[in-house]
Design a protein around this motif. Structure first.
Motif, PDB file in Angstrom:
ATOM      1  N   VAL A 361      29.466  36.128  48.354  1.00 34.24           N
ATOM      2  CA  VAL A 361      30.189  37.379  48.107  1.00 34.24           C
ATOM      3  C   VAL A 361      30.177  37.577  46.594  1.00 34.24           C
ATOM      4  O   VAL A 361      31.020  37.034  45.880  1.00 34.24           O
ATOM      5  N   THR A 362      29.195  38.327  46.096  1.00 40.18           N
ATOM      6  CA  THR A 362      28.938  38.350  44.657  1.00 40.18           C
ATOM      7  C   THR A 362      28.869  39.766  44.101  1.00 40.18           C
ATOM      8  O   THR A 362      27.907  40.129  43.409  1.00 40.18           O
ATOM      9  N   PRO A 363      29.866  40.613  44.348  1.00 43.91           N
ATOM     10  CA  PRO A 363      29.823  41.974  43.812  1.00 43.91           C
ATOM     11  C   PRO A 363      29.908  41.979  42.290  1.00 43.91           C
ATOM     12  O   PRO A 363      30.501  41.094  41.677  1.00 43.91           O
ATOM     13  N   LEU A 387      32.752  29.161  50.147  1.00 46.85           N
ATOM     14  CA  LEU A 387      32.666  30.538  49.663  1.00 46.85           C
ATOM     15  C   LEU A 387      32.241  30.541  48.195  1.00 46.85           C
ATOM     16  O   LEU A 387      32.895  29.930  47.348  1.00 46.85           O
ATOM     17  N   VAL A 388      31.128  31.220  47.913  1.00 42.61           N
ATOM     18  CA  VAL A 388      30.693  31.467  46.541  1.00 42.61           C
ATOM     19  C   VAL A 388      31.088  32.905  46.225  1.00 42.61           C
ATOM     20  O   VAL A 388      30.580  33.847  46.843  1.00 42.61           O
ATOM     21  N   LEU A 389      31.994  33.082  45.268  1.00 41.15           N
ATOM     22  CA  LEU A 389      32.670  34.368  45.084  1.00 41.15           C
ATOM     23  C   LEU A 389      32.597  34.852  43.642  1.00 41.15           C
ATOM     24  O   LEU A 389      32.885  34.101  42.706  1.00 41.15           O
ATOM     25  N   SER A 390      32.268  36.111  43.485  1.00 40.62           N
ATOM     26  CA  SER A 390      32.258  36.731  42.159  1.00 40.62           C
ATOM     27  C   SER A 390      33.673  36.790  41.588  1.00 40.62           C
ATOM     28  O   SER A 390      34.618  37.205  42.265  1.00 40.62           O
ATOM     29  N   ARG A 391      33.798  36.444  40.330  1.00 36.57           N
ATOM     30  CA  ARG A 391      35.102  36.527  39.682  1.00 36.57           C
ATOM     31  C   ARG A 391      35.491  37.979  39.419  1.00 36.57           C
ATOM     32  O   ARG A 391      36.620  38.256  39.012  1.00 36.57           O
ATOM     33  N   PHE A 392      34.567  38.925  39.671  1.00 35.30           N
ATOM     34  CA  PHE A 392      34.857  40.341  39.472  1.00 35.30           C
ATOM     35  C   PHE A 392      35.266  41.036  40.767  1.00 35.30           C
ATOM     36  O   PHE A 392      35.390  42.262  40.792  1.00 35.30           O
ATOM     37  N   ILE A 405      31.929  32.651  40.401  1.00 31.86           N
ATOM     38  CA  ILE A 405      30.695  32.772  39.621  1.00 31.86           C
ATOM     39  C   ILE A 405      30.642  34.126  38.903  1.00 31.86           C
ATOM     40  O   ILE A 405      31.381  35.060  39.223  1.00 31.86           O
ATOM     41  N   ASN A 406      29.747  34.196  37.921  1.00 28.91           N
ATOM     42  CA  ASN A 406      29.411  35.444  37.253  1.00 28.91           C
ATOM     43  C   ASN A 406      28.147  35.983  37.916  1.00 28.91           C
ATOM     44  O   ASN A 406      27.073  35.385  37.769  1.00 28.91           O
ATOM     45  N   PRO A 407      28.216  37.106  38.652  1.00 25.93           N
ATOM     46  CA  PRO A 407      27.039  37.571  39.397  1.00 25.93           C
ATOM     47  C   PRO A 407      25.885  38.006  38.508  1.00 25.93           C
ATOM     48  O   PRO A 407      24.756  38.144  38.985  1.00 25.93           O
TER      49      PRO A 407
END
Length: 470
Positions: A361-363, A387-392, A405-407
């Motif tokens: 989930v990397t928006p 879950l690998v998740l965008s911090r944004f 993560i930072n996408p």
């Protein structure tokens, strides 16, 4: 108990048996309306062509009345496809480069909000509580106030609120801010969004915080706070468990031939970071060749707003990237990426989430992103995925046990994928349990009740304008 009146751009009309469409928001609002009685009003999704819309279409379902209005082709072009989705949507997602301003479309946006107000006023009772949803209808409260409506009116923004420098690129930004100040409660997804909103008011000198979650702006006092939207956690977990027995899920598992599944599920939109995610997956495979032929990445991406040129171009781009990846790294018996460009039913998605070892989930920017919460809720407690998740994404403010993560950093995201696939069971369970506890205690029913508890107290008093200097 006063009635609840919900207003949204589109209305999830129940089926012939009276059941609301699947999905947490529709289920929660349907339950609140059913409990206290009320109205759900919005656009029917139909166009009358060049003819003016006829009367409201009224549908009664027990204690709930659904009120639907058609729009003209001009309305759809200017209000929906135009200002809402080619100005407000890209601006709120910090894509100034994609915003296309046209005075005609701005006028259409405010015109349709006046139409909604004109059609809603005759339906209202003095003690109704009104809850307006999302960026399409920001000016609605101000229009209702102009028509003499004194009811409590709340607003909830489902998408992010941008920083001041980005928001001020909208030519009518002050009208938008004034519109929000006409509500009694303005709800955002995260505290970051509230801070951005406060900065917009402060920078313009039009308002600021006055303490206790209250703001004063444009002569009014109101609440602005974060209300992170939840999902129907327990029900979705049960759906995922049941889906494990679905024939299609078993067939999918067999087709994987023992490989680990990574999954991404997103509406086709430039805010979702799908091209960047494909690049990160490619970086992962090239940087970790031992995983080649051991994993499969499934990307489910239903089409979205195909009539908007940017979305049509993106559809071609994503398909091209998937094809290039498979062509360069695939083999006769291994396709690194499977790409599905259509919707899948919710039970099937729940089963796929549960099967996956990693959820991607990397928006680039997102208000909340319920896919992140769905992935967590769907996991097998005995063997949960990561879950690998965008911090944004707004969800990162709650799901801090995900791998954040930072996408925009393909190699960094690739390293997070490798870590997720190699993570020991004990750590996976600890991370999942922490997130699942949060999702169970802050589900969509909690969100709905929390918001309404702030909307229903005594109406705040009008704050007088400062007296002119002598």
């Amino acid at each position: 108990m006063s009635r609840l009146v919900v207003v949204s751009n589109r209305v999830p009309v129940p089926d012939k048996a009276g059941n609301p469409p699947a999905g947490g928001l529709a289920v929660a609002l349907h339950a609140a309306l059913k409990e206290r009685g009320g109205i759900w009003m919005g656009w029917s999704g139909k166009s009358t062509g060049e003819a003016e819309p006829g009367p409201l279409s009224i549908m009664n379902n027990g204690a709930i009345q659904y009120a639907l209005t058609d729009l003209t082709d001009r309305d759809v072009a200017e209000y929906y496809n135009g200002f809402a989705n080619r100005v407000l949507w890209p601006i709120c997602h910090c894509r100034i480069d994609l915003a296309e301003y046209a005075r005609r479309e701005m006028a259409g946006y405010f015109r349709v909000n006046r139409l909604f107000a004109d059609r809603l006023v005759p339906l209202l009772r003095p003690d109704d509580v009104i809850w307006v949803h999302d960026y399409h209808l920001i000016p609605l409260a101000e229009e209702l106030r102009r028509r003499g409506v004194q009811n409590r009116i709340g607003f909830f923004l489902h998408i992010p609120w941008p920083p001041a420098d980005v928001f001020f690129s909208v030519p009518v930004y002050e009208s938008i801010l004034r519109g929000l100040a006409s509500y009694d409660v303005v709800g955002f997804q995260t505290d970051y969004d509230v801070d951005n909103f406060a900065a917009c008011l402060r920078r313009e000198g039009s308002g600021d915080r006055i303490g206790g979650g209250r703001f004063r702006a444009y002569g009014r006092s109101f609440i602005a706070a974060d209300f992170p939207i939840g999902m129907e956690t327990a029900e979705f977990a049960e759906l995922a468990e049941d889906a494990a027995h679905d024939r299609r899920i078993r067939e999918m598992a067999r087709s994987m031939q023992g490989r680990d599944l990574l999954i991404g599920v997103d509406r086709l939109d430039y805010s979702k970071g799908i091209p960047e995610r494909i690049a990160a997956y490619e970086a992962f495979l090239k940087g970790n060749p031992e995983f080649q032929d051991k994993v499969v990445y499934l990307q489910v991406t239903p089409k979205s707003r195909s009539e908007v040129p940017e979305y049509a171009a993106m559809q071609e781009n994503v398909a091209s990237l998937a094809g290039r990846l498979n062509g360069s790294l695939g083999s006769l018996d291994w396709v690194p990426m499977r790409y599905i460009n259509r919707s899948l039913r919710r039970p099937l998605l729940a089963g796929l989430y549960r099967m996956a070892k990693v959820g991607l989930v990397t928006p680039l920017r997102d208000g909340m992103n319920l896919v992140a919460k769905e992935f967590v809720a769907a996991q097998d407690p005995a063997n949960p995925g990561v879950l690998v998740l965008s911090r944004f994404a707004g969800a990162a403010r709650e799901l801090d046990s995900a791998l954040l993560i930072n996408p925009h950093d393909a190699e960094g995201t690739g390293r997070a994928i490798a870590r997720a696939l190699s993570m020991p069971l004990a750590e996976r369970k600890e991370r999942w349990e922490h997130m699942m506890k949060r999702l169970l205690s802050h589900d969509v029913t909690h969100w709905c009740a929390d918001y309404l508890s702030h909307l229903e107290p005594q109406r705040p008093t009008l704050v007088p304008e400062p007296a002119p200097a002598a």
